[in-house]
Design an enzyme around this catalytic site. Structure first.
Site, mmCIF file in Angstrom:
data_model
loop_
_atom_site.group_PDB
_atom_site.id
_atom_site.type_symbol
_atom_site.label_atom_id
_atom_site.label_comp_id
_atom_site.label_asym_id
_atom_site.label_seq_id
_atom_site.Cartn_x
_atom_site.Cartn_y
_atom_site.Cartn_z
ATOM 1 N N ASP A 31 -0.217 5.125 1.024
ATOM 2 C CA ASP A 31 -0.498 6.083 2.097
ATOM 3 C C ASP A 31 -0.550 5.390 3.453
ATOM 4 O OD1 ASP A 31 -1.049 8.757 0.746
ATOM 5 O OD2 ASP A 31 -2.329 7.418 -0.417
ATOM 6 N N ASP A 53 0.878 -1.162 0.000
ATOM 7 C CA ASP A 53 0.000 0.000 0.000
ATOM 8 C C ASP A 53 0.926 1.226 0.000
ATOM 9 O OD1 ASP A 53 -2.332 1.652 0.412
ATOM 10 O OD2 ASP A 53 -1.729 1.797 2.510
ATOM 11 N N ASP A 71 -1.578 -0.948 6.058
ATOM 12 C CA ASP A 71 -1.650 -0.273 7.359
ATOM 13 C C ASP A 71 -3.074 -0.029 7.819
ATOM 14 O OD1 ASP A 71 -2.332 2.985 7.044
ATOM 15 O OD2 ASP A 71 -1.737 1.933 5.221
#
Length: 222
Positions: free
Chosen positions: A11, A9, A167
């Site tokens: 961001d 991922d 995250d």
């Protein structure tokens, strides 16, 4: 089955823009003496939502205009971002992945323009990644699995031949729906979110475990 690719991922995982975004909204709301609806904002982390993070301000203080608030918030964000860098362990994972001959990808709900801009800010070249799949490339973003399925298709591999690093709850759910083993590495913003129990492993930081050990751990669970 042998791991052939690692998918990141962006961001909050490669670059913690999410903490910077939260701080910028909190500072904006604090300026106008209004409580920021953090719990509502957290629901959109890792996805695209119809939720308007400026609505509480404009409803509370009718004289405020959304376009002005957006410009103000953007300026706060850019100031906070100054001096920030890649999350710890990311460069080491990329370097080791290349040494192991793995394909390396980004799958993000953000736009390509956004990702390329902030990769440049933190000093990571786009050529480090074999493919960057963004919201520009799919109909549906996370928690829909389309982004991850597109990366698998690009590499011509099976779900259990990849490992995803995420995250956020929305991001990890997308990986799980794509049947790809998911390792979560939450940041300061996302560490309190509730994650699906099917995640393969949780780390506080990529410094906690070398990539080789992560691959061994995930492979042993399959």
């Amino acid at each position: 089955m042998t791991t052939k690719a690692i998918i990141f991922d962006f961001d909050g995982l490669i670059f913690d823009t999410e903490t910077c975004e939260l701080k910028s909204f909190e500072q904006l709301y604090e300026k106008y003496g209004v409580s920021f609806p953090k719990e509502e904002w957290l629901k959109l982390v890792g996805t695209i939502s119809t939720y308007d993070p400026y609505e509480t301000l404009t409803k509370t203080l009718s004289q405020l205009k959304k376009k002005d608030l957006m410009a103000e918030r953007d300026a706060l964000f850019e100031k906070i971002v100054e001096g920030e860098t890649v999350r710890e362990g990311v460069k080491e994972y990329i370097e080791r992945g290349k040494e192991l001959g793995l394909k390396i990808a980004i799958a993000s709900s953000s736009s390509r323009r956004w990702i390329e801009k902030y990769l440049g800010i933190i000093g990571l070249d786009t050529t480090l990644f074999d493919v960057i799949c963004t919201s520009d490339d799919v109909e549906n973003v996370k928690p829909d699995p389309e982004l991850y399925e597109k990366v698998l298709s690009h590499f011509g591999i099976e779900p259990n031949e990849a490992i995803v690093f995420e995250d956020s709850a929305n991001g990890s759910l997308a990986a799980i729906r794509a049947n790809i083993p998911c390792v979560i590495v939450p940041n300061e913003v996302t560490k309190g979110l509730i994650f699906d129990e099917r995640v393969a492993l949780r780390l506080n930081s990529k410094k906690d475990m070398e990539l080789d050990r992560v691959i061994e751990f995930v492979s042993a669970r399959q």
